[in-house]
Design an enzyme around this catalytic site. Sequence first.
Site, short mmCIF file in Angstrom:
data_model
loop_
_atom_site.label_atom_id
_atom_site.label_comp_id
_atom_site.label_asym_id
_atom_site.label_seq_id
_atom_site.Cartn_x
_atom_site.Cartn_y
_atom_site.Cartn_z
N GLY A 14 -5.15 5.15 2.44
CA GLY A 14 -5.15 3.92 1.49
C GLY A 14 -5.87 2.96 1.90
CB ILE A 19 -2.55 -4.09 4.58
CG1 ILE A 19 -2.13 -5.39 4.32
CG2 ILE A 19 -2.15 -3.71 5.84
CD1 ILE A 19 -0.44 -5.47 4.01
N GLY A 20 -5.06 -1.80 4.26
CA GLY A 20 -5.50 -0.62 4.97
C GLY A 20 -7.19 -0.81 5.26
CE1 TYR A 153 6.63 -1.17 -0.86
CE2 TYR A 153 8.07 -3.04 -0.35
CZ TYR A 153 7.12 -2.40 -0.36
OH TYR A 153 6.00 -2.84 0.70
P1 NAD Z 1 -3.14 -2.47 -1.95
O1 NAD Z 1 -2.48 -2.10 -3.22
O2 NAD Z 1 -3.87 -3.94 -2.10
O3 NAD Z 1 -3.98 -1.57 -1.39
C1 NAD Z 1 -3.58 -0.03 -1.23
C2 NAD Z 1 -4.59 0.82 -0.90
O4 NAD Z 1 -4.15 2.21 -0.87
C3 NAD Z 1 -5.65 0.66 -2.15
O5 NAD Z 1 -6.82 0.92 -1.75
C4 NAD Z 1 -5.25 1.88 -3.01
O6 NAD Z 1 -6.50 2.31 -4.05
C5 NAD Z 1 -4.86 2.87 -2.29
N1 NAD Z 1 -3.91 3.79 -2.67
C6 NAD Z 1 -2.61 3.65 -3.07
N2 NAD Z 1 -2.05 4.72 -3.33
C7 NAD Z 1 -2.95 5.70 -2.75
C8 NAD Z 1 -2.77 7.04 -2.69
N3 NAD Z 1 -1.85 7.73 -3.09
N4 NAD Z 1 -3.96 7.71 -2.00
C9 NAD Z 1 -4.98 7.20 -1.57
N5 NAD Z 1 -5.20 5.83 -1.75
C10 NAD Z 1 -4.11 5.23 -2.37
O7 NAD Z 1 -1.68 -2.58 -0.90
P2 NAD Z 1 -1.48 -3.21 0.19
O8 NAD Z 1 -0.73 -4.65 -0.32
O9 NAD Z 1 -2.36 -3.43 1.22
O10 NAD Z 1 -0.02 -2.60 1.09
C11 NAD Z 1 -0.50 -1.55 1.86
C12 NAD Z 1 0.70 -1.15 2.83
O11 NAD Z 1 1.34 -2.37 3.35
C13 NAD Z 1 1.68 -0.63 1.90
O12 NAD Z 1 2.36 0.53 2.46
C14 NAD Z 1 2.59 -1.69 1.52
O13 NAD Z 1 3.89 -1.08 1.33
C15 NAD Z 1 2.48 -2.32 2.90
N6 NAD Z 1 2.77 -3.84 2.77
C16 NAD Z 1 2.34 -4.75 2.04
C17 NAD Z 1 2.89 -6.01 1.76
C18 NAD Z 1 2.19 -6.96 0.99
O14 NAD Z 1 2.52 -8.11 0.70
N7 NAD Z 1 0.76 -6.82 0.36
C19 NAD Z 1 3.98 -6.36 2.69
C20 NAD Z 1 4.55 -5.67 3.44
C21 NAD Z 1 4.18 -4.12 3.41
#
Ligand code: NAD
Length: 263
Positions: A14, A19-20, A153
């Site tokens: 992802g 973040i990824g 979640y």
């Molecule tokens: P985001 O939605 O901004 O980005 C996620 C990325 O993953 C996107 O590129 C999306 O297209 C891709 N993606 C989602 N599901 C997918 C799948 N099944 N296969 C391939 N790609 C997929 O997400 P984010 O906020 O950057 O979150 C990333 C991680 O960080 C998650 O595990 C989330 O739980 C964790 N997290 C986020 C936050 C926050 O506040 N943003 C806080 C704590 C933890």
Amino acid sequence: MDLQLSGKLALVSGSTAGIGYAIAHTLAQEGASVIVNGRTQAGVDEAVDRIRSETHGTVHGYVADLSRPEAATEVVRLHPGINILVNNLGIFEPKAFEDIPDEDWMRFFDVNVLSGVRLARLVLPEMKRANWGRIIFISSESAVQIPTEMIHYGMTKTAQLAVSRGLAESVAGTGITVNSVLPGPTKSRGVGDFVADMARASDKSFEQVEAEFFDHVRPTSLIKRFGTPQEVASLVAYVASPLASATTGAALRVDGGVIKSAF
Ligand code: NAD
């Protein structure tokens, strides 16, 4: 500081946004070869091109939903020798407990937990042969402070801590480390869009909604703002480095102090 990542191959699930993406970009900048993953060809192509042009690193793309077993098997077959696995992909959705059906519980477990478990299982044999590896689960402050607005979640993020600690213990005495990283509220694409929608709906600015969020929803934050994906990526890059060889079995916070605990 040289993070000594050249010659390492990293898979970040992802990683076309949020973040990824920041993690993939930072690892490439530090010299690792990186596999960028997302579900659409256009999204992956754009991310790969940007990271390549900005870092001059070796960047591969892999288009698939990595929560599917066939995709996990295929990416590991196409890219043998993954040294660093960052289980980043994850979904969230605020929903009242009474409204969360069984299917949602199963889907959240599948996407947020099992996808990472499966990838770890697939890369582990080669890491063991090489006696070196890094497995990093992107969990959340929600693993510890379960959000009442999305208990399902929170459950998945706590489960990641259990898997990560258990796996670290199972590879004790090797050169493989397994850790979880716990971001706090972070302005990724998903969260940024969510807050922007709330701002539009209530006729407020992004900053007003952000201030209210930290006053009422996450009052324990010490930084009183969303973190940035880059702030998370910097910690992940360090944990992925050979320099972090004594950091394993840990839940590492980059949460802006939201978790009300000194350790
Ligand atoms: P985001 O939605 O901004 O980005 C996620 C990325 O993953 C996107 O590129 C999306 O297209 C891709 N993606 C989602 N599901 C997918 C799948 N099944 N296969 C391939 N790609 C997929 O997400 P984010 O906020 O950057 O979150 C990333 C991680 O960080 C998650 O595990 C989330 O739980 C964790 N997290 C986020 C936050 C926050 O506040 N943003 C806080 C704590 C933890």
